[in-house]
Design an enzyme around this catalytic site. Structure first.
Site, PDB file in Angstrom:
ATOM      1  N   GLN A  71       7.141   3.233  -6.461  1.00 15.58           N
ATOM      2  CA  GLN A  71       7.593   4.511  -5.934  1.00 15.58           C
ATOM      3  C   GLN A  71       8.795   4.358  -5.001  1.00 15.58           C
ATOM      4  OE1 GLN A  71       3.261   6.110  -5.000  1.00 15.58           O
ATOM      5  NE2 GLN A  71       4.701   7.803  -5.117  1.00 15.58           N
ATOM      6  N   HIS A  72       9.441   5.486  -4.764  1.00 12.98           N
ATOM      7  CA  HIS A  72      10.432   5.678  -3.695  1.00 12.98           C
ATOM      8  C   HIS A  72      11.813   5.081  -3.953  1.00 12.98           C
ATOM      9  CE1 HIS A  72       6.868   6.793  -1.496  1.00 12.98           C
ATOM     10  NE2 HIS A  72       6.449   5.561  -1.359  1.00 12.98           N
ATOM     11  N   ASP A 235       2.992   4.274  -9.138  1.00 11.54           N
ATOM     12  CA  ASP A 235       2.048   3.205  -9.439  1.00 11.54           C
ATOM     13  C   ASP A 235       0.631   3.491  -8.957  1.00 11.54           C
ATOM     14  OD1 ASP A 235       2.865   2.946  -6.787  1.00 11.54           O
ATOM     15  OD2 ASP A 235       3.593   0.894  -7.008  1.00 11.54           O
TER      16      ASP A 235
END
Length: 476
Positions: A71-72, A235
């Site tokens: 992520q991110h 995830d």
């Protein structure tokens, strides 16, 4: 037999699983490594995906694909679809000052929690966009679209990107779970906050369309059957889908990061910043607490002691609970929960009697688990039910972690059969999209879990709590 594929494009590697869409039976799999670092050229993810697909025997017989991923990460694209600069990953903390600036500009931590479910830390994409605006203004000015790692890979699978002959920025898609970790999408409203994006970057940019949990995306340009592409997932949400988690279930994932996440029917907005209020991959919500330091704490301890993971586990189990007062605060890469991006690790309570390899090994395992236990407490403080703990990730393969966890986390732990949970969750989502059903297919790794029991040992948490805020910061 219809086949589906799930991808896990994680921080360290790319995994591909091909499964029977109806039963979930594993047919074949493949993997490839990613380069190290917190700033990575996205082309390496694409190259690794191609290698992993080939290692899995290709996708010519696959009818649907979904991509789960870290992520991110900030993937900035220009108007031609080219990547502007190397992606800043979730664990790149250079944007920590930007996070503090943005928090102040909106009116404080609770204002951000109310707006997007989370108080900003360096991990979230929006902080990286502010860093880009200030540190690399020429690159920031080129940004025409912002994607996340799994968005970008889905887009590439659909035939867009480098060398495709078309920018295709309007073809970018994502899902609720990954959008909820950007800092400019609200889990409560299901809408982007374009004003917050502009606040960070300094101008507007295109964003991926947020698909529903079982909504089909475009067709893939990879694979003879032109498989349909699912929305994908972050995830942690993908792993929760693989495990079939429901309300009351909490996943404790020990990978590069340590994550405590739960499924809830209602959104959270924790102004303390301990819990980030994300969405899940089914239409519900996934509040979670994340530490930057998990399995790498075990790696570092094993390296320091000159042993392997089996040796570290044996050493830890030979020492008493509490390591005779030796405490490791494992902020080896700074920390996210609590938000201490510049912190360093520290050993406390060192005495002649506990300066043994066994004591240090025990302190490393307990220190890592104490950080996760603090995350569980933070979920409870937000009203999240904590009834069953599932221990997953690479660190869960350590015998010492499995046996010590109940005494630190305060509950029995269930350890599912080892698997690629993120890739499996993506595959389950792909099967859901392919079926068109209202609910995902009934295959879950959670049904084959081994239970580890033990009595809580209060002094382990108590001695950790007494020193966890005494760490020093890295020199400038």
């Amino acid at each position: 037999m219809a086949l589906v594929a799930g991808v896990d494009s994680s921080t360290q590697s790319c995994k591909v699983v091909v499964r029977d869409a109806e039963t979930g039976a594993l047919v074949r799999s493949g993997r490839a490594s990613h380069p190290d670092g917190t700033s990575v050229a996205p082309r390496h993810w694409w190259d690794a995906l191609q290698t992993a697909i080939a290692d899995a025997g290709g996708l010519d017989d696959v009818e649907a694909i979904s991509v789960g991923g870290q992520q991110h990460g900030m993937v900035a694209l220009d108007q031609t679809g080219e990547v502007v600069r190397d992606a800043l990953l979730w664990n790149d903390t250079r944007s920590a000052p930007a996070a503090l600036q943005l928090i102040d500009e909106l009116g404080g931590p609770q204002a951000w929690a109310d707006a997007v479910g989370s108080v900003l830390v360096a991990s979230l994409t929006i902080t990286k966009l502010r860093w880009l605006r200030d540190a690399e203004p020429e690159n920031a000015a080129r940004v025409a679209a912002v994607a996340l790692p799994h968005d970008w890979l889905t887009w590439r699978l659909a035939g867009h990107g480098a060398g495709s002959g078309s920018a295709g920025l309007d073809a970018l898609v994502t899902d609720r779970s990954d959008a909820s970790g950007t800092g400019y999408w609200s889990p409560a409203t299901g809408e982007y906050r374009h004003d917050l994006l502009e606040l960070a970057l300094g101008h507007s940019a295109a964003l991926p369309v947020v698909l529903g949990p079982n909504q089909a995306g475009p067709r893939s340009a990879v694979g003879a059957l032109a498989p349909v592409l699912g929305p994908g997932a972050g995830d942690n949400a993908a792993a929760a889908l693989a495990l079939g988690l429901g309300p009351g279930d909490v996943a404790v994932s020990i990978g590069t990061s340590g994550v405590v996440s739960a499924i809830t029917p209602t959104v959270t907005a924790d102004g303390s910043g301990m819990v980030t209020g994300f969405a899940d991959a089914t239409g519900a919500f996934l509040p979670l607490a994340c530490t930057l330091n998990a399995s790498r704490v075990l790696d570092a301890a094993a390296r320091l002691l000159g042993t392997d993971h089996a040796g570290l586990s044996a050493l830890a189990l030979s020492a008493p609970a509490g390591a005779d007062g030796l405490v490791l605060v494992p902020y080896l890469e700074g920390e996210r929960t609590p938000n201490k991006p510049d912190a360093t690790g520290a050993l406390h309570g060192v005495r002649l009697g506990n300066t043994t390899p066994a004591h240090l090994a025990r302190a490393a395992v307990e220190g890592m688990l104490c950080g996760l236990a603090d995350g569980i407490d933070a979920l409870r403080a937000q009203g999240v039910a904590v009834e069953r703990l599932f221990l997953i990730g690479g660190g869960a393969q350590s015998e010492a972690v499995r046996r010590i966890a109940p005494s630190v986390l305060g509950l029995d732990v269930l350890v599912p059969t080892p698997g690629e949970y993120v890739a499996d969750g993506a595959a389950r989502q792909a099967a859901w999209v392919l079926s068109g059903a209202a609910q995902p297919p009934a295959w879950s790794a959670a049904s084959t879990a081994e239970t580890y029991t033990g009595e809580p040992v209060a002094r382990v948490r108590e001695q950790y709590a007494a020193v966890r805020d005494l760490t020093a910061s890295r020199p400038a």
